[in-house]
Design a protein around this motif. Structure first.
Motif, mmCIF file in Angstrom:
data_model
loop_
_atom_site.group_PDB
_atom_site.id
_atom_site.type_symbol
_atom_site.label_atom_id
_atom_site.label_comp_id
_atom_site.label_asym_id
_atom_site.label_seq_id
_atom_site.Cartn_x
_atom_site.Cartn_y
_atom_site.Cartn_z
ATOM 1 N N ASP A 1 14.773 2.828 -3.644
ATOM 2 C CA ASP A 1 16.006 2.850 -2.849
ATOM 3 C C ASP A 1 15.720 2.081 -1.572
ATOM 4 N N VAL A 2 16.292 0.891 -1.446
ATOM 5 C CA VAL A 2 15.956 0.013 -0.325
ATOM 6 C C VAL A 2 16.288 0.657 1.020
ATOM 7 N N THR A 3 17.329 1.486 1.064
ATOM 8 C CA THR A 3 17.698 2.152 2.314
ATOM 9 C C THR A 3 16.620 3.139 2.749
ATOM 10 N N LEU A 4 16.122 3.927 1.794
ATOM 11 C CA LEU A 4 15.076 4.900 2.121
ATOM 12 C C LEU A 4 13.766 4.207 2.502
ATOM 13 N N VAL A 5 13.470 3.091 1.847
ATOM 14 C CA VAL A 5 12.259 2.333 2.200
ATOM 15 C C VAL A 5 12.369 1.810 3.623
ATOM 16 N N ALA A 6 13.513 1.238 3.962
ATOM 17 C CA ALA A 6 13.719 0.699 5.308
ATOM 18 C C ALA A 6 13.622 1.805 6.356
ATOM 19 N N GLU A 7 14.193 2.965 6.065
ATOM 20 C CA GLU A 7 14.127 4.091 7.005
ATOM 21 C C GLU A 7 12.689 4.524 7.257
ATOM 22 N N ALA A 8 11.856 4.466 6.214
ATOM 23 C CA ALA A 8 10.459 4.869 6.361
ATOM 24 C C ALA A 8 9.714 3.970 7.343
ATOM 25 N N ASP B 1 0.830 -1.207 0.000
ATOM 26 C CA ASP B 1 0.000 0.000 0.000
ATOM 27 C C ASP B 1 0.867 1.261 0.000
ATOM 28 N N TRP B 2 1.967 1.203 0.746
ATOM 29 C CA TRP B 2 2.902 2.332 0.808
ATOM 30 C C TRP B 2 3.508 2.582 -0.573
ATOM 31 N N PHE B 3 3.917 1.508 -1.225
ATOM 32 C CA PHE B 3 4.459 1.629 -2.574
ATOM 33 C C PHE B 3 3.407 2.209 -3.531
ATOM 34 N N ALA B 4 2.157 1.795 -3.365
ATOM 35 C CA ALA B 4 1.091 2.228 -4.274
ATOM 36 C C ALA B 4 0.890 3.736 -4.244
ATOM 37 N N GLN B 5 1.291 4.371 -3.146
ATOM 38 C CA GLN B 5 1.174 5.819 -3.037
ATOM 39 C C GLN B 5 2.423 6.532 -3.560
ATOM 40 N N HIS C 1 11.426 2.363 9.811
ATOM 41 C CA HIS C 1 12.253 2.343 11.025
ATOM 42 C C HIS C 1 12.884 0.966 11.275
ATOM 43 N N ILE C 2 13.330 0.348 10.190
ATOM 44 C CA ILE C 2 14.043 -0.918 10.299
ATOM 45 C C ILE C 2 15.244 -0.870 9.369
ATOM 46 N N SER C 3 16.119 -1.838 9.493
ATOM 47 C CA SER C 3 17.294 -1.887 8.633
ATOM 48 C C SER C 3 16.918 -2.502 7.282
ATOM 49 N N PRO C 4 17.685 -2.213 6.234
ATOM 50 C CA PRO C 4 17.425 -2.842 4.930
ATOM 51 C C PRO C 4 17.421 -4.366 5.014
#
Length: 326
Positions: free
Chosen positions: A236-243, A225-229, A245-248
């Protein structure tokens, strides 16, 4: 003259379309192949010759099965997406026992749609690769964890057991049987007479992921759902993980555990699903749709769409926009 005996199993709640479509399609083939030294004896049977209430409540009585059959066809059943499968299948225990006994006697068993659940209740799905309606594939895999469910296939055959996709795949199964018994020329002629598609091999183009949302794993569902928005945002896997609050590494591990996929694949699926909706709901060009889901190269996105959906962007719009309008 060689005779093949084919039985179609009627039971409470079964879908009558699948009972009679199978019988009638085979009847057309028999008429075309009247000069071939193969005779088909096709009958609809009910365990113990009981009256059954088919889907919709219509009551019908069929003869009890007699003798040995070469093929036993198990149609699908009326159900809901939130079905209590253990309870539903428990009420069909006599049919499951008959299927098991018939298979052990050397009969080839085939299911249409979610008739696969009844074959599973008979203990025949373990260590097999099978298919069923894409809408119920997750349920089938959950009910029978010893089997491998491929929701993309129209028809799969594995060691004397054949399974097929949703309701209309009864015609695919019938044509498959005609091809085996009479050859491809008779099967093609049968398809032409009955106005049937003789070339489809995948149910993937028909999948509507919105109907599968309830069965999606929680974290991966939220991520999708997050991706759909954010479809046009570069991955960028790092930015996704940060969103989240977990590590890549944790992100990759959680998604892999829940879905067997990578986060990038979830994003690609979200992009393709949105593109499918745009193809049907707008008159946008393929170039514009490609850009709206984050791709600059329509060739690259076209390859992704073809791989995940099974048809090209243009063919998807042409086929399914007509279905929607109809």
């Amino acid at each position: 003259m060689q005779t093949y005996r084919i039985a179609i199993l009627a039971y409470n709640g079964c879908i009558p379309t699948e009972l009679f479509a199978m019988r009638d399609t085979l009847g057309i083939a028999c008429d075309i192949a009247r000069d071939v030294a193969i005779e088909l004896e096709v009958c609809i049977v009910a365990v113990e010759g009981r009256e059954v209430a088919v889907s919709g409540g219509t009551r019908m009585r069929f003869s009890r099965p007699r003798g040995k059959f070469d093929f036993l066809i198990v149609p699908g059943m009326e159900t809901r997406r939130d079905a209590d499968w253990p309870d539903k299948l428990a009420r069909l225990a006599p049919e499951a026992a008959y299927i098991k006994k018939t298979y052990e006697g050397g009969t080839h068993i085939a299911s249409v749609c979610i008739g696969a659940f009844l074959i599973g209740a008979a203990g025949l799905l373990d260590d097999r690769k099978v298919t069923t309606s894409w809408l119920f594939a997750h349920d089938l895999a959950t009910c029978f964890p010893g089997t491998t469910v491929d929701a993309g296939e129209i028809l799969l055959e594995d060691n004397n057991v054949t399974t097929t996709a949703a309701v209309s795949s009864v015609f695919d199964l019938a044509l498959h049987m005609v091809k085996q018994l009479y050859g491809i020329a008779v099967a093609e002629a049968t398809a032409r007479i009955a106005l049937l598609n003789f070339t489809r091999t995948s149910q993937t183009p028909y999948v509507d992921s919105r109907l599968l949302a309830d069965s999606a794993p929680s974290f991966s569902s939220v991520l999708s759902d997050w991706f759909a928005q954010r479809l046009a945002v570069p991955y960028d896997v790092t930015l996704v993980a940060e969103a989240f609050h977990i590590s890549p590494r944790t992100l990759m591990r959680r998604v892999k555990k829940e879905t067997g996929l990578s986060p990038l694949t979830l994003l690609q699926q979200a992009r393709v699903e949105h593109a499918k909706r745009l193809l049907l709901q707008t008159s946008w060009s393929v170039d514009r749709i490609t850009e709206s889901v984050g791709y600059q190269d329509k060739v690259s996105f076209g390859r992704l769409f073809q791989r995940l959906v099974g048809v090209s962007l243009a063919n998807y719009r042409r086929t399914f926009k007509l279905l929607k309008q109809g």
